[in-house]
Scaffold this motif. Structure first.
Motif, PDB file in Angstrom:
ATOM      1  N   CYS A 100      77.107  -7.836  19.239  1.00 45.20           N
ATOM      2  CA  CYS A 100      75.740  -8.291  19.495  1.00 45.20           C
ATOM      3  C   CYS A 100      75.333  -9.199  18.329  1.00 45.20           C
ATOM      4  CB  CYS A 100      74.819  -7.077  19.600  1.00 45.20           C
ATOM      5  SG  CYS A 100      73.065  -7.497  19.511  1.00 45.20           S
ATOM      6  N   PHE A 101      74.937 -10.398  18.638  1.00 40.77           N
ATOM      7  CA  PHE A 101      74.594 -11.371  17.582  1.00 40.77           C
ATOM      8  C   PHE A 101      73.077 -11.477  17.399  1.00 40.77           C
ATOM      9  CE2 PHE A 101      74.127 -14.020  21.236  1.00 40.77           C
ATOM     10  CZ  PHE A 101      75.178 -13.622  22.056  1.00 40.77           C
ATOM     11  N   CYS A 104      68.903 -13.264  20.055  1.00 41.45           N
ATOM     12  CA  CYS A 104      68.309 -13.524  21.376  1.00 41.45           C
ATOM     13  C   CYS A 104      66.973 -12.828  21.576  1.00 41.45           C
ATOM     14  CB  CYS A 104      69.258 -13.080  22.481  1.00 41.45           C
ATOM     15  SG  CYS A 104      70.957 -13.011  21.959  1.00 41.45           S
ATOM     16  N   VAL A 105      66.781 -11.664  20.907  1.00 38.76           N
ATOM     17  CA  VAL A 105      65.511 -10.957  21.131  1.00 38.76           C
ATOM     18  C   VAL A 105      64.317 -11.825  20.715  1.00 38.76           C
ATOM     19  CG1 VAL A 105      66.251  -8.551  21.187  1.00 38.76           C
ATOM     20  CG2 VAL A 105      65.948  -9.673  18.981  1.00 38.76           C
ATOM     21  N   HIS A 292      65.367 -10.922  28.692  1.00 35.65           N
ATOM     22  CA  HIS A 292      66.465 -10.224  28.006  1.00 35.65           C
ATOM     23  C   HIS A 292      67.479  -9.691  29.013  1.00 35.65           C
ATOM     24  CE1 HIS A 292      68.001  -9.446  24.127  1.00 35.65           C
ATOM     25  NE2 HIS A 292      68.206  -8.174  24.353  1.00 35.65           N
ATOM     26  N   SER A 295      69.663 -12.460  29.538  1.00 36.03           N
ATOM     27  CA  SER A 295      70.538 -12.640  28.370  1.00 36.03           C
ATOM     28  C   SER A 295      71.843 -11.858  28.508  1.00 36.03           C
ATOM     29  CB  SER A 295      69.834 -12.155  27.095  1.00 36.03           C
ATOM     30  OG  SER A 295      68.736 -12.973  26.773  1.00 36.03           O
ATOM     31  N   TYR A 296      71.727 -10.662  29.071  1.00 35.93           N
ATOM     32  CA  TYR A 296      72.919  -9.806  29.168  1.00 35.93           C
ATOM     33  C   TYR A 296      73.975 -10.385  30.118  1.00 35.93           C
ATOM     34  CZ  TYR A 296      70.928  -5.940  26.457  1.00 35.93           C
ATOM     35  OH  TYR A 296      70.435  -5.150  25.461  1.00 35.93           O
ATOM     36  N   CYS A 299      75.700 -12.621  27.030  1.00 37.95           N
ATOM     37  CA  CYS A 299      76.307 -12.006  25.836  1.00 37.95           C
ATOM     38  C   CYS A 299      77.364 -10.971  26.196  1.00 37.95           C
ATOM     39  CB  CYS A 299      75.243 -11.418  24.923  1.00 37.95           C
ATOM     40  SG  CYS A 299      74.537  -9.847  25.464  1.00 37.95           S
ATOM     41  N   LYS A 300      77.058 -10.093  27.145  1.00 40.42           N
ATOM     42  CA  LYS A 300      78.026  -9.031  27.476  1.00 40.42           C
ATOM     43  C   LYS A 300      79.275  -9.622  28.134  1.00 40.42           C
ATOM     44  CE  LYS A 300      75.007  -5.983  26.141  1.00 40.42           C
ATOM     45  NZ  LYS A 300      74.940  -5.844  24.669  1.00 40.42           N
ATOM     46  N   GLU A 447      74.225  -0.038  24.707  1.00 38.16           N
ATOM     47  CA  GLU A 447      73.203  -1.075  24.814  1.00 38.16           C
ATOM     48  C   GLU A 447      73.213  -1.687  26.219  1.00 38.16           C
ATOM     49  OE1 GLU A 447      73.426  -4.620  22.428  1.00 38.16           O
ATOM     50  OE2 GLU A 447      71.287  -4.514  22.029  1.00 38.16           O
TER      51      GLU A 447
HETATM   52 FE1  SF4 Z   1      72.438  -8.567  21.411  1.00 36.66          FE
HETATM   53 FE2  SF4 Z   1      73.002  -9.460  23.841  1.00 36.66          FE
HETATM   54 FE3  SF4 Z   1      70.511  -8.662  23.243  1.00 36.66          FE
HETATM   55 FE4  SF4 Z   1      71.568 -10.918  22.238  1.00 36.66          FE
HETATM   56  S1  SF4 Z   1      71.138 -10.498  24.396  1.00 36.66           S
HETATM   57  S2  SF4 Z   1      70.386  -9.396  21.141  1.00 36.66           S
HETATM   58  S3  SF4 Z   1      73.679 -10.342  21.917  1.00 36.66           S
HETATM   59  S4  SF4 Z   1      72.360  -7.393  23.318  1.00 36.66           S
END
Ligand code: SF4
Ligand code: FE
Length: 483
Positions: A100-101, A104-105, A292, A295-296, A299-300, A447
């Motif tokens: 997890c970078f 993005c939050v 968010h 976002s997943y 990222c995932k 997560e």
């Molecule tokens: Fe982490 Fe993914 Fe959330 Fe970005 S979108 S903060 S990488 S879990």
């Protein structure tokens, strides 16, 4: 200078005065702390890639406020193309960090707060949007990483914020002053909080009038007086304190979460973006969570790419890659991973502009995306463990491999395909262990379940957006039912 380098980012954090507790002790030098540092390296990648011409199109954008080139993490989405590029950028970063970078939050929070403050002002004649945009200009100009902070401790889930026995279970205002407000409460499992320059607080649930003291949003420098951080433990985290790198699986990168306490913190009015407009709390939550959940789907998927690659290598090193069931498992992993990506792209393509011009994803599809994320990474991880074999959890340590007396036994008996060095085989198994059971499992497994809201939270939005009545009408028409 709107685009910080990786080095400038790390140096900027060195100047901050966080009050952090880790393993029961105060940490003064956070930047060089071996437990924290890998998570900082992950965020640093968001700065590093922005300077790489190869990734410029994904990693940077033209600011809608200034026309300057900025990091996409500081950008307000202006089109479907921006929303799609966001997902692609997150997949890229997942591939580069296998963790997890964190940044993005903040990006998701600014987009949600931007459109919501505009709509609050439209209804109440307030000036939140102007205040927010002034702060956002500073974010873009300084290339800040922002901790978008939503999740309160919530105490007894059957009670609303104002009904809790302990009034601090949700962040609330405790004093109003001429120059600002004093707030108290906490935010739980805050991703990347200690790698952030600023913290942007939002309410965590829809609220009624009785809860209006809790319906607040504001931004603060992350090291403000009165903010205390307590670091979250991760499985196998103390391996980072050992010599060597092999047993970590991923020695360079990671993520972190912490419990963030707001102990009577002062917020000046120009940093307050919502104040008791409880009827907009639900909108802010829905939009932030929607972004968010989109976002997943990026990222995932990027982390999944690394895990699929690791499983395929483990099969190669075992001499099993030609077995048809192994091939089929890798295909299944890819199918699941690309399904998540398809959802992330779809909710972006079906987005729409909000009243302020900032684009919002399609909420139904974003929630379907995240609902799938609560399941598919688990199946991908299960298949990776199946392919990896039991050695992943029984193999000796790096120190045993390097021991002059017994290292040759490890070398000899844990070799798979003869041409592949034993160390390569062990390294790839440690990476799979890291992603499925170790520090990175926080990001890839739990997560995936609870981040951006637990599964039930998506099902509530899905039920609201499903429009069953319209579907019933379709069925009636086809069935020839007239009323
Ligand atoms: Fe982490 Fe993914 Fe959330 Fe970005 S979108 S903060 S990488 S879990
Ligand atoms: Fe997350």
């Amino acid at each position: 200078m709107p685009l910080k380098t990786k080095e400038e980012y790390i140096e900027s954090l060195r100047k901050m005065k966080f009050k952090l507790y880790l393993f029961g002790e105060r940490v003064e030098n956070i930047v060089d702390n071996p437990i924290v540092r890998p998570s900082m390296n992950s965020v640093a990648m968001t700065y590093e890639l922005a300077h790489d011409p190869q990734y410029e199109d994904l990693m940077t954008a033209t600011s809608s406020l200034t026309g300057k080139k900025i990091n996409r993490f500081c950008h307000l989405h202006q089109s479907h193309d921006d929303l799609v590029k966001k997902v692609k950028m997150l997949r890229l970063l997942g591939q580069k960090t296998a963790s997890c970078f964190q940044r993005c939050v903040g990006m998701d929070a600014i987009n949600a707060v931007d459109s919501t403050t505009y709509e609050i002002d439209q209804k109440y004649g307030t000036e939140y949007h102007k205040r927010f945009r002034n702060w956002l200009l500073k974010m873009q100009e300084n290339d800040w990483t922002v901790d978008g902070a939503m999740t309160d401790p919530k105490g007894d889930r059957s009670l609303s914020p104002s009904q809790q026995k302990d009034p601090d279970m949700f962040v609330h205002v405790i004093e109003e002053r001429k120059d600002g407000i004093i707030v108290r409460g906490a935010k739980c499992h805050q991703t990347g909080a200690l790698n952030s320059h600023e913290i942007l607080i939002m309410p965590t649930i829809a609220m009624g009038e009785a809860d209006k003291d809790y319906a607040i949003s504001f931004a603060l420098p992350a090291d403000s007086e009165g903010i205390i951080y307590i670091y979250g433990r991760q499985s196998c985290d103390t391996r980072k304190l050992e010599e060597g790198t092999m047993d970590l699986g991923n020695a360079q990168f990671g993520g972190h979460e912490s419990l963030v306490i707001l102990d009577n913190v002062f917020v000046p009015w120009e940093r307050v973006f919502m104040y008791k407009e409880y009827d907009f709390s639900g909108m802010l939550v829905e939009r932030f969570a929607g972004y968010h959940r989109q976002s997943y789907g990026g990222c995932k998927v990027g982390v999944g790419d690394v895990l699929i690659g690791a499983a395929a290598l483990a099969a190669d090193y075992n001499g099993a890659s030609k077995a048809s069931h192994i091939k089929d498992k890798l295909i299944e992993m890819t199918h699941l991973n690309e399904t998540l990506y398809a959802c992330g792209i779809a909710c972006s393509c079906q987005g729409r502009p909000t009243a302020t011009g900032t684009y919002l994803i399609d909420l139904l599809l974003a929630n379907v995306c995240k609902q799938n994320v609560t399941r598919f990474p688990y199946e991908i991880a299960r298949l990776a463990e199946d392919i990896a074999g039991g050695l992943m959890v029984t193999m000796p340590s790096e120190k045993d491999l390097k021991n002059p007396e017994i290292g040759h036994y490890v070398e000899k008996y844990l070799r798979g395909v003869f041409e592949i060095p034993t160390e390569h085989r062990l390294r790839i198994l440690r990476l799979i262990e890291n992603l499925t059971l170790g520090t990175a499992a926080v990001g890839y497994r739990t997560e995936s379940m609870h981040g951006a809201g637990s599964p039930q939270a998506q099902r509530i939005v899905i039920s609201r957006q499903a429009n069953f009545n319209a579907k019933k009408e379709l069925a009636k028409k086809i069935a020839g039912i007239t009323e």
